[in-house]
Design a protein around this motif. Structure first.
Motif, PDB file in Angstrom:
ATOM      1  N   LEU A  71       0.833  -1.209   0.000  1.00 39.57           N
ATOM      2  CA  LEU A  71       0.000   0.000   0.000  1.00 39.57           C
ATOM      3  C   LEU A  71       0.866   1.257   0.000  1.00 39.57           C
ATOM      4  CD1 LEU A  71      -2.803   1.402   0.286  1.00 39.57           C
ATOM      5  CD2 LEU A  71      -2.538   1.125   2.758  1.00 39.57           C
ATOM      6  N   ALA A  72       1.820   1.310   0.905  1.00 43.79           N
ATOM      7  CA  ALA A  72       2.702   2.480   1.003  1.00 43.79           C
ATOM      8  C   ALA A  72       3.521   2.665  -0.276  1.00 43.79           C
ATOM      9  CB  ALA A  72       3.614   2.352   2.220  1.00 43.79           C
ATOM     10  N   ALA A  73       4.004   1.560  -0.859  1.00 42.25           N
ATOM     11  CA  ALA A  73       4.790   1.646  -2.096  1.00 42.25           C
ATOM     12  C   ALA A  73       3.953   2.189  -3.246  1.00 42.25           C
ATOM     13  CB  ALA A  73       5.363   0.278  -2.450  1.00 42.25           C
ATOM     14  N   ALA A  74       2.670   1.833  -3.281  1.00 41.43           N
ATOM     15  CA  ALA A  74       1.790   2.353  -4.336  1.00 41.43           C
ATOM     16  C   ALA A  74       1.720   3.879  -4.283  1.00 41.43           C
ATOM     17  CB  ALA A  74       0.391   1.754  -4.204  1.00 41.43           C
ATOM     18  N   PHE A  75       1.903   4.431  -3.080  1.00 40.32           N
ATOM     19  CA  PHE A  75       1.875   5.888  -2.900  1.00 40.32           C
ATOM     20  C   PHE A  75       3.277   6.494  -2.844  1.00 40.32           C
ATOM     21  CE2 PHE A  75      -2.371   4.658  -1.845  1.00 40.32           C
ATOM     22  CZ  PHE A  75      -3.146   5.732  -2.269  1.00 40.32           C
ATOM     23  N   GLY A  76       4.270   5.722  -3.283  1.00 39.96           N
ATOM     24  CA  GLY A  76       5.627   6.238  -3.427  1.00 39.96           C
ATOM     25  C   GLY A  76       6.540   6.109  -2.225  1.00 39.96           C
ATOM     26  N   ALA A  77       6.133   5.408  -1.187  1.00 36.60           N
ATOM     27  CA  ALA A  77       6.972   5.285   0.018  1.00 36.60           C
ATOM     28  C   ALA A  77       7.951   4.125  -0.096  1.00 36.60           C
ATOM     29  CB  ALA A  77       6.103   5.093   1.255  1.00 36.60           C
ATOM     30  N   ALA A  78       9.103   4.304   0.495  1.00 33.34           N
ATOM     31  CA  ALA A  78      10.130   3.267   0.517  1.00 33.34           C
ATOM     32  C   ALA A  78      10.027   2.438   1.802  1.00 33.34           C
ATOM     33  CB  ALA A  78      11.515   3.917   0.436  1.00 33.34           C
ATOM     34  N   ALA A  79      10.660   1.286   1.769  1.00 36.25           N
ATOM     35  CA  ALA A  79      10.757   0.433   2.959  1.00 36.25           C
ATOM     36  C   ALA A  79      12.159   0.592   3.532  1.00 36.25           C
ATOM     37  CB  ALA A  79      10.508  -1.013   2.587  1.00 36.25           C
ATOM     38  N   GLU A  80      12.271   0.334   4.842  1.00 39.29           N
ATOM     39  CA  GLU A  80      13.574   0.402   5.498  1.00 39.29           C
ATOM     40  C   GLU A  80      13.690  -0.776   6.455  1.00 39.29           C
ATOM     41  OE1 GLU A  80      13.183   4.323   7.056  1.00 39.29           O
ATOM     42  OE2 GLU A  80      11.943   3.688   8.728  1.00 39.29           O
ATOM     43  N   PRO A  81      14.904  -1.283   6.663  1.00 33.46           N
ATOM     44  CA  PRO A  81      15.068  -2.429   7.557  1.00 33.46           C
ATOM     45  C   PRO A  81      14.564  -2.129   8.967  1.00 33.46           C
ATOM     46  CG  PRO A  81      17.080  -2.046   6.309  1.00 33.46           C
ATOM     47  CD  PRO A  81      16.179  -0.863   6.060  1.00 33.46           C
ATOM     48  N   CYS A  82      13.781  -3.054   9.495  1.00 35.34           N
ATOM     49  CA  CYS A  82      13.279  -2.981  10.866  1.00 35.34           C
ATOM     50  C   CYS A  82      12.684  -4.348  11.187  1.00 35.34           C
ATOM     51  CB  CYS A  82      12.222  -1.889  11.025  1.00 35.34           C
ATOM     52  SG  CYS A  82      11.561  -1.815  12.716  1.00 35.34           S
ATOM     53  N   CYS A  83      13.458  -5.198  11.811  1.00 35.67           N
ATOM     54  CA  CYS A  83      13.019  -6.555  12.102  1.00 35.67           C
ATOM     55  C   CYS A  83      12.361  -6.618  13.482  1.00 35.67           C
ATOM     56  CB  CYS A  83      14.201  -7.514  12.041  1.00 35.67           C
ATOM     57  SG  CYS A  83      13.717  -9.233  12.230  1.00 35.67           S
ATOM     58  N   GLU A  84      11.135  -7.125  13.503  1.00 32.31           N
ATOM     59  CA  GLU A  84      10.421  -7.375  14.751  1.00 32.31           C
ATOM     60  C   GLU A  84       9.725  -8.722  14.610  1.00 32.31           C
ATOM     61  OE1 GLU A  84       8.906  -3.369  16.788  1.00 32.31           O
ATOM     62  OE2 GLU A  84       8.063  -3.626  14.779  1.00 32.31           O
ATOM     63  N   ILE A  85       9.956  -9.596  15.582  1.00 31.82           N
ATOM     64  CA  ILE A  85       9.334 -10.919  15.582  1.00 31.82           C
ATOM     65  C   ILE A  85       8.821 -11.188  16.982  1.00 31.82           C
ATOM     66  CG2 ILE A  85       9.682 -13.395  15.248  1.00 31.82           C
ATOM     67  CD1 ILE A  85      11.999 -12.656  13.331  1.00 31.82           C
ATOM     68  N   GLY A  86       7.539 -11.538  17.089  1.00 31.64           N
ATOM     69  CA  GLY A  86       6.944 -11.841  18.384  1.00 31.64           C
ATOM     70  C   GLY A  86       6.013 -10.740  18.844  1.00 31.64           C
ATOM     71  N   MET A  87       5.680 -10.777  20.114  1.00 34.72           N
ATOM     72  CA  MET A  87       4.735  -9.817  20.684  1.00 34.72           C
ATOM     73  C   MET A  87       5.420  -8.476  20.942  1.00 34.72           C
ATOM     74  SD  MET A  87       2.040 -11.536  20.538  1.00 34.72           S
ATOM     75  CE  MET A  87       0.920 -10.408  21.343  1.00 34.72           C
ATOM     76  N   THR A  88       4.732  -7.394  20.591  1.00 37.01           N
ATOM     77  CA  THR A  88       5.259  -6.042  20.718  1.00 37.01           C
ATOM     78  C   THR A  88       4.176  -5.126  21.297  1.00 37.01           C
ATOM     79  OG1 THR A  88       6.681  -6.354  18.788  1.00 37.01           O
ATOM     80  CG2 THR A  88       6.245  -4.102  19.423  1.00 37.01           C
ATOM     81  N   ASP A  89       4.587  -4.212  22.151  1.00 37.37           N
ATOM     82  CA  ASP A  89       3.674  -3.190  22.652  1.00 37.37           C
ATOM     83  C   ASP A  89       3.475  -2.138  21.566  1.00 37.37           C
ATOM     84  OD1 ASP A  89       3.087  -3.964  25.353  1.00 37.37           O
ATOM     85  OD2 ASP A  89       5.169  -3.479  25.848  1.00 37.37           O
ATOM     86  N   VAL A  90       2.216  -1.839  21.273  1.00 31.03           N
ATOM     87  CA  VAL A  90       1.870  -0.836  20.269  1.00 31.03           C
ATOM     88  C   VAL A  90       1.107   0.286  20.967  1.00 31.03           C
ATOM     89  CG1 VAL A  90       0.533  -0.374  18.174  1.00 31.03           C
ATOM     90  CG2 VAL A  90       1.796  -2.523  18.401  1.00 31.03           C
ATOM     91  N   GLU A  91       1.533   1.518  20.726  1.00 30.54           N
ATOM     92  CA  GLU A  91       0.901   2.700  21.304  1.00 30.54           C
ATOM     93  C   GLU A  91       0.091   3.413  20.229  1.00 30.54           C
ATOM     94  OE1 GLU A  91       2.120   7.045  23.181  1.00 30.54           O
ATOM     95  OE2 GLU A  91       3.687   5.617  22.662  1.00 30.54           O
ATOM     96  N   VAL A  92      -1.156   3.727  20.529  1.00 25.05           N
ATOM     97  CA  VAL A  92      -2.007   4.473  19.600  1.00 25.05           C
ATOM     98  C   VAL A  92      -1.584   5.940  19.659  1.00 25.05           C
ATOM     99  CG1 VAL A  92      -4.371   5.173  19.063  1.00 25.05           C
ATOM    100  CG2 VAL A  92      -3.899   2.826  19.834  1.00 25.05           C
ATOM    101  N   LEU A  93      -1.338   6.531  18.487  1.00 26.13           N
ATOM    102  CA  LEU A  93      -0.834   7.904  18.391  1.00 26.13           C
ATOM    103  C   LEU A  93      -1.903   8.925  18.023  1.00 26.13           C
ATOM    104  CD1 LEU A  93       2.381   7.171  16.279  1.00 26.13           C
ATOM    105  CD2 LEU A  93       2.210   7.380  18.767  1.00 26.13           C
TER     106      LEU A  93
END
Length: 188
Positions: free
Chosen positions: A92-114
């Motif tokens: 989705l982001a690439a369709a709108f011209g955004a690039a990807a960057e390395p960021c490896c996350e595996i498992g449970m993570t705390d997510v904060e609503v912004l």
């Protein structure tokens, strides 16, 4: 009808059971009508018939979809609800011209609503299941909705219900998919 898009490296791959199957099972459970297509087989008839789209995730090293961003250009004109999950957020982001960057996350993570949004209404944060090697740079036309301590976890187009989630709600947070379906139904 919900168009479920399989982003796995080939149609019918073993990864399909892990990343597309749970979304299909959830949709069946809710009674939402859907059809599933591999990203290489999505054409105008499927896009025109869809009331909403879910772009499913892939396995860690399964990034073939990213080599063909032109296959997702139809998202630029699709003004109905979209939910991009993990690799789907990247597409989705690439369709709108955004690039990807390395960021490896595996498992449970705390997510904060912004930022306030119907998808996360009443939530300040939650635990989410991660399985990704890349994060996306947020396109200018999107706003960040949620983040972990390492990267942005959720985005939404500023004026349309186009969402990207880096985590996998089908594994741990099905309530998010349920809220997305509510948005899709309201948009019909």
């Amino acid at each position: 009808m919900i168009l479920v898009v399989d982003l796995c490296y080939r149609d019918g791959s073993l990864s399909r059971d892990e990343f597309v199957g749970p979304v299909e099972r959830f949709l069946r459970k809710t009674g939402a009508p859907f059809c599933t297509r591999h990203y290489t087989a999505v054409g105008a008839p499927e896009v025109e018939a869809a009331d909403a789209v879910i772009l499913c995730g892939t396995a860690l090293l399964d990034t073939g979809f990213a080599e063909h961003p032109e296959r997702f250009r139809w998202l630029l004109a699709f003004e109905r609800p979209v939910l991009g999950i993990s690799s789907g957020m990247r597409a989705l982001a690439a369709a709108f011209g955004a690039a990807a960057e390395p960021c490896c996350e595996i498992g449970m993570t705390d997510v904060e609503v912004l930022a306030p949004d119907p998808l996360f209404a009443g939530e300040e944060g939650f635990l989410a299941y991660e399985l990704h090697e890349y994060a996306v740079q947020v396109p200018d036309t999107f706003i960040p909705l949620a983040a972990s301590d390492r990267c942005v976890q959720a985005i939404r187009y500023r004026s349309l219900p186009l969402y990207g989630l880096l985590f996998h709600p089908e594994a741990r947070n099905e309530w998010i998919i349920e809220r997305f379906l509510g948005l899709a139904k309201a948009a019909q």
